[in-house]
Design a protein around this motif. Sequence first.
Motif, short mmCIF file in Angstrom:
data_model
loop_
_atom_site.label_atom_id
_atom_site.label_comp_id
_atom_site.label_asym_id
_atom_site.label_seq_id
_atom_site.Cartn_x
_atom_site.Cartn_y
_atom_site.Cartn_z
N ARG A 29 0.83 -1.21 0.00
CA ARG A 29 0.00 0.00 0.00
C ARG A 29 0.86 1.26 0.00
N ALA A 30 1.95 1.22 0.77
CA ALA A 30 2.79 2.41 0.90
C ALA A 30 3.55 2.74 -0.38
N LEU A 31 3.65 1.77 -1.31
CA LEU A 31 4.46 1.97 -2.52
C LEU A 31 3.62 2.31 -3.75
N VAL A 32 2.28 2.32 -3.61
CA VAL A 32 1.44 2.56 -4.77
C VAL A 32 0.69 3.89 -4.63
N ASP A 33 0.12 4.33 -5.75
CA ASP A 33 -0.68 5.56 -5.74
C ASP A 33 -2.11 5.29 -5.31
N VAL A 34 -2.64 4.12 -5.72
CA VAL A 34 -4.02 3.78 -5.37
C VAL A 34 -4.09 2.32 -4.95
N VAL A 35 -5.03 2.02 -4.05
CA VAL A 35 -5.35 0.65 -3.69
C VAL A 35 -6.80 0.43 -4.12
N ILE A 36 -7.05 -0.70 -4.80
CA ILE A 36 -8.35 -0.97 -5.42
C ILE A 36 -8.98 -2.20 -4.77
N VAL A 37 -10.25 -2.08 -4.40
CA VAL A 37 -11.02 -3.22 -3.91
C VAL A 37 -12.39 -3.21 -4.55
N GLY A 38 -13.03 -4.39 -4.56
CA GLY A 38 -14.41 -4.47 -4.99
C GLY A 38 -15.35 -4.13 -3.86
N VAL A 39 -16.58 -3.76 -4.22
CA VAL A 39 -17.55 -3.37 -3.18
C VAL A 39 -17.87 -4.54 -2.26
N GLY A 40 -17.77 -5.78 -2.73
CA GLY A 40 -18.02 -6.92 -1.87
C GLY A 40 -17.06 -6.98 -0.70
N THR A 41 -15.81 -6.60 -0.93
CA THR A 41 -14.83 -6.55 0.16
C THR A 41 -15.19 -5.47 1.16
N VAL A 42 -15.67 -4.33 0.68
CA VAL A 42 -16.07 -3.25 1.59
C VAL A 42 -17.23 -3.70 2.46
N ILE A 43 -18.21 -4.37 1.85
CA ILE A 43 -19.39 -4.81 2.61
C ILE A 43 -19.01 -5.91 3.60
N ALA A 44 -18.15 -6.84 3.19
CA ALA A 44 -17.82 -7.98 4.04
C ALA A 44 -16.82 -7.64 5.14
N ASP A 45 -15.79 -6.85 4.79
CA ASP A 45 -14.67 -6.64 5.72
C ASP A 45 -14.58 -5.22 6.27
N ASP A 46 -15.24 -4.27 5.63
CA ASP A 46 -15.21 -2.86 6.05
C ASP A 46 -13.77 -2.38 6.29
N PRO A 47 -12.89 -2.50 5.30
CA PRO A 47 -11.48 -2.14 5.50
C PRO A 47 -11.28 -0.62 5.49
N ARG A 48 -10.18 -0.20 6.11
CA ARG A 48 -9.80 1.21 6.04
C ARG A 48 -8.88 1.50 4.87
N LEU A 49 -8.08 0.51 4.46
CA LEU A 49 -7.19 0.61 3.30
C LEU A 49 -6.11 1.68 3.46
N THR A 50 -5.70 1.91 4.69
CA THR A 50 -4.63 2.85 4.97
C THR A 50 -3.37 2.10 5.39
N VAL A 51 -2.26 2.81 5.47
CA VAL A 51 -0.99 2.23 5.93
C VAL A 51 -0.88 2.51 7.43
N ARG A 52 -0.91 1.45 8.21
CA ARG A 52 -0.86 1.61 9.66
C ARG A 52 0.21 0.75 10.32
N LEU A 53 0.58 -0.36 9.68
CA LEU A 53 1.48 -1.33 10.32
C LEU A 53 2.94 -1.06 10.02
N VAL A 54 3.21 -0.23 9.01
CA VAL A 54 4.60 0.12 8.66
C VAL A 54 4.65 1.61 8.40
N ASP A 55 5.85 2.17 8.31
CA ASP A 55 5.99 3.56 7.91
C ASP A 55 5.68 3.70 6.43
N GLY A 56 5.11 4.84 6.05
CA GLY A 56 4.84 5.09 4.66
C GLY A 56 3.52 5.81 4.44
#
Length: 263
Positions: free
Chosen positions: A84-111
């Motif tokens: 995630r920290a090395l790309v410009d965009v992260v892409i998911v399908g709406v099914g992933t949003v509904i099922a997992d409700d991700p934040r899609l941010t970088v939190r576990l490493v620097d970046g």
Amino acid sequence: MTTDRAPLPTDDGSWASVLSAARDGGRIAPEWQSLFAPIIGAGAGKPFVIGQLGQSLDGRVATSTGQSRYINGPDCLNHLHRLRALVDVVIVGVGTVIADDPRLTVRLVDGPSPVRVVIDPRGRIPRIARMFSDASTDIVVITQDTGPLDLPSFVKVVRLPGDGKGRIDPKAIREVLFGLGYRRMLVEGGPNTVSAFLEADALDRLHLLVAPVIIGAGPAGVSLAPTDALSDARRPVTTSHRLGDEIVFDCDLRRQQAPISPE
């Protein structure tokens, strides 16, 4: 044939060199060179798209009841956040949003956190999705729905034609995002979205993160149209990296190995 590399670090001691290389063109520490140099060094004149999937030894991404947290361990989760920290965009399908409700941010490493993109052909994304509570990075929703969407005002909506079956061409998604100025793209999930990009030849690279567990039943990670002959199967040039107890298979989808000839 798969090339084996030395084990990857499980700490962030030299991760700063990768961030520096991505930002300023510096040198990547040798232990990260094989895995991340292809992403950082991708040519500037066209999009570069990498997919990632975490799965079990038998290719499952969840149990038969849908439980998927966590097939992969903390080292692979860190790897995902590095991507995630090395790309410009992260892409998911709406099914992933509904099922997992991700934040899609970088939190576990620097970046830096990337722009978040949701593919939502029929306008199903809930307004209460957790990513909408964090406006620190831009959010783009790609849809074919022609009606108004109940989304926060800061969300950018991009409308693309569908195929009549509730799907949007991955190549069209790739090109419209590139036209918006996003070059490095991570297709994070779910498996249907990653498989659609792979089927459409819209991925340059694929990271398969394999955990040492056998689930036995449940949805598969990669699911493509049937191949009748093994000679027609995809055989990407692949490098394997040990990451703790797990394996990262780095598949170069722009380079194919020759089929194995029977003796």
